[in-house]
Design a protein around this motif. Sequence first.
Motif, mmCIF file in Angstrom:
data_model
loop_
_atom_site.group_PDB
_atom_site.id
_atom_site.type_symbol
_atom_site.label_atom_id
_atom_site.label_comp_id
_atom_site.label_asym_id
_atom_site.label_seq_id
_atom_site.Cartn_x
_atom_site.Cartn_y
_atom_site.Cartn_z
ATOM 1 N N LEU A 63 0.800 -1.234 0.102
ATOM 2 C CA LEU A 63 0.094 -0.134 -0.056
ATOM 3 C C LEU A 63 1.024 1.214 0.209
ATOM 4 C CD1 LEU A 63 -2.719 -1.071 2.492
ATOM 5 C CD2 LEU A 63 -3.005 -0.769 -0.039
ATOM 6 N N ILE A 64 2.027 1.389 0.799
ATOM 7 C CA ILE A 64 2.911 2.592 0.834
ATOM 8 C C ILE A 64 3.280 2.677 -0.508
ATOM 9 C CG2 ILE A 64 5.184 3.373 1.742
ATOM 10 C CD1 ILE A 64 4.110 1.819 4.533
ATOM 11 N N PHE A 65 3.839 1.521 -1.138
ATOM 12 C CA PHE A 65 4.524 1.448 -2.286
ATOM 13 C C PHE A 65 3.574 1.989 -3.236
ATOM 14 C CE2 PHE A 65 6.501 -0.379 -6.187
ATOM 15 C CZ PHE A 65 7.662 -0.019 -6.359
ATOM 16 N N LEU A 66 2.397 1.514 -3.379
ATOM 17 C CA LEU A 66 1.255 1.978 -4.451
ATOM 18 C C LEU A 66 1.102 3.650 -4.325
ATOM 19 C CD1 LEU A 66 -0.907 1.501 -6.332
ATOM 20 C CD2 LEU A 66 -2.530 0.926 -4.602
ATOM 21 N N SER A 67 1.017 4.063 -2.877
ATOM 22 C CA SER A 67 0.860 5.482 -2.774
ATOM 23 C C SER A 67 2.005 6.279 -3.166
ATOM 24 C CB SER A 67 0.767 5.713 -1.326
ATOM 25 O OG SER A 67 0.515 6.973 -0.710
ATOM 26 N N LEU A 68 3.198 6.120 -2.981
ATOM 27 C CA LEU A 68 4.296 6.764 -3.676
ATOM 28 C C LEU A 68 4.239 6.605 -5.343
ATOM 29 C CD1 LEU A 68 7.089 5.359 -1.207
ATOM 30 C CD2 LEU A 68 6.304 7.556 -1.234
ATOM 31 N N ARG A 69 4.017 5.549 -5.712
ATOM 32 C CA ARG A 69 3.822 5.478 -7.062
ATOM 33 C C ARG A 69 2.877 6.383 -7.774
ATOM 34 N NH1 ARG A 69 4.754 0.724 -10.781
ATOM 35 N NH2 ARG A 69 5.373 2.421 -12.023
ATOM 36 N N LEU A 70 1.592 6.353 -7.008
ATOM 37 C CA LEU A 70 0.536 7.301 -7.540
ATOM 38 C C LEU A 70 0.936 8.707 -7.318
ATOM 39 C CD1 LEU A 70 -2.466 5.173 -6.234
ATOM 40 C CD2 LEU A 70 -1.521 5.124 -8.666
ATOM 41 N N GLY A 71 1.614 9.045 -6.150
ATOM 42 C CA GLY A 71 1.975 10.526 -5.904
ATOM 43 C C GLY A 71 3.124 10.844 -6.589
ATOM 44 N N ARG A 72 4.007 9.993 -6.931
ATOM 45 C CA ARG A 72 5.271 10.724 -7.459
ATOM 46 C C ARG A 72 5.563 10.046 -8.937
ATOM 47 N NH1 ARG A 72 10.155 10.385 -4.062
ATOM 48 N NH2 ARG A 72 11.133 11.552 -5.746
ATOM 49 N N GLY A 73 4.902 8.818 -9.221
ATOM 50 C CA GLY A 73 5.448 7.943 -10.265
ATOM 51 C C GLY A 73 4.474 8.043 -11.539
ATOM 52 N N SER A 74 3.250 8.657 -11.224
ATOM 53 C CA SER A 74 2.145 8.604 -12.324
ATOM 54 C C SER A 74 2.139 10.011 -12.953
ATOM 55 C CB SER A 74 0.600 8.657 -11.856
ATOM 56 O OG SER A 74 -0.135 9.177 -12.815
ATOM 57 N N ARG A 75 2.074 10.278 -14.158
ATOM 58 C CA ARG A 75 2.337 11.660 -14.892
ATOM 59 C C ARG A 75 1.183 11.724 -15.922
ATOM 60 N NH1 ARG A 75 5.802 12.428 -11.777
ATOM 61 N NH2 ARG A 75 7.834 12.527 -11.913
ATOM 62 N N LEU A 76 0.095 11.287 -15.441
ATOM 63 C CA LEU A 76 -1.215 11.517 -16.307
ATOM 64 C C LEU A 76 -1.683 12.800 -16.077
ATOM 65 C CD1 LEU A 76 -3.372 8.464 -15.523
ATOM 66 C CD2 LEU A 76 -2.706 9.079 -17.805
#
Length: 209
Positions: A63-76
């Motif tokens: 869940l933490i990793f998913l939150s980080l990816r959505l917050g910083r990894g997504s460029r939509l």
Amino acid sequence: MDRPPVAPDIAQVLKHNRTLLRRHMAARLALAAGLFAVPFVAHLGGYDAALPAFGVPAGMFVLIFLSLRLGRGSRLKVCEKVLRTYPLEYRTRVAEKGSEWKYLGDVHTVRLTVRGQHGAPSLRAVNASTVRRWPKRAEEGGAWFAGDEAFGGVMIVPESQDMLFVQPADWAKYEQERAQAGPQRRELAEQAGTSGLLELEEPRGTVLG
């Protein structure tokens, strides 16, 4: 290819990439739920060893990793702003030069060129939907580009509708060009959200292409 294909429908491209992002989220949430359930299922089955208890911290990590990816990894979001700001232009060739594995997403080094022109900059590209793979068949044809290569922009693969956010691979190299850009050019970059460097964390490994 002498004539460019029909320009992609921006709404359809954004919808496609949002769907990919939702699928990624759903898969990770299902994995986390399964990990949280492990100790309870084990207890109901009469298995009270310590090993199943590790499912809870493992689920938290997902869940933490998913939150980080959505917050910083997504460029939509920034891709959507770019596509509202700049028109699409066709690049006849796509060359992928290598990929860096990073926790928050793979970063690909690409060149988008027009036949007969030289000096295209190397760009670092990250999939807007958090998908790690390089788009299939991306190098078999051209791609659509929206943006300003000194600041950044969006690359769309026509066949797959994969969308990647791109910025100069050597950001400092174009610092003078950005500083000397006219007011309208700088204003467009501000509107598109590309006036500053948007980069992922330091690479943990490199795969050369």
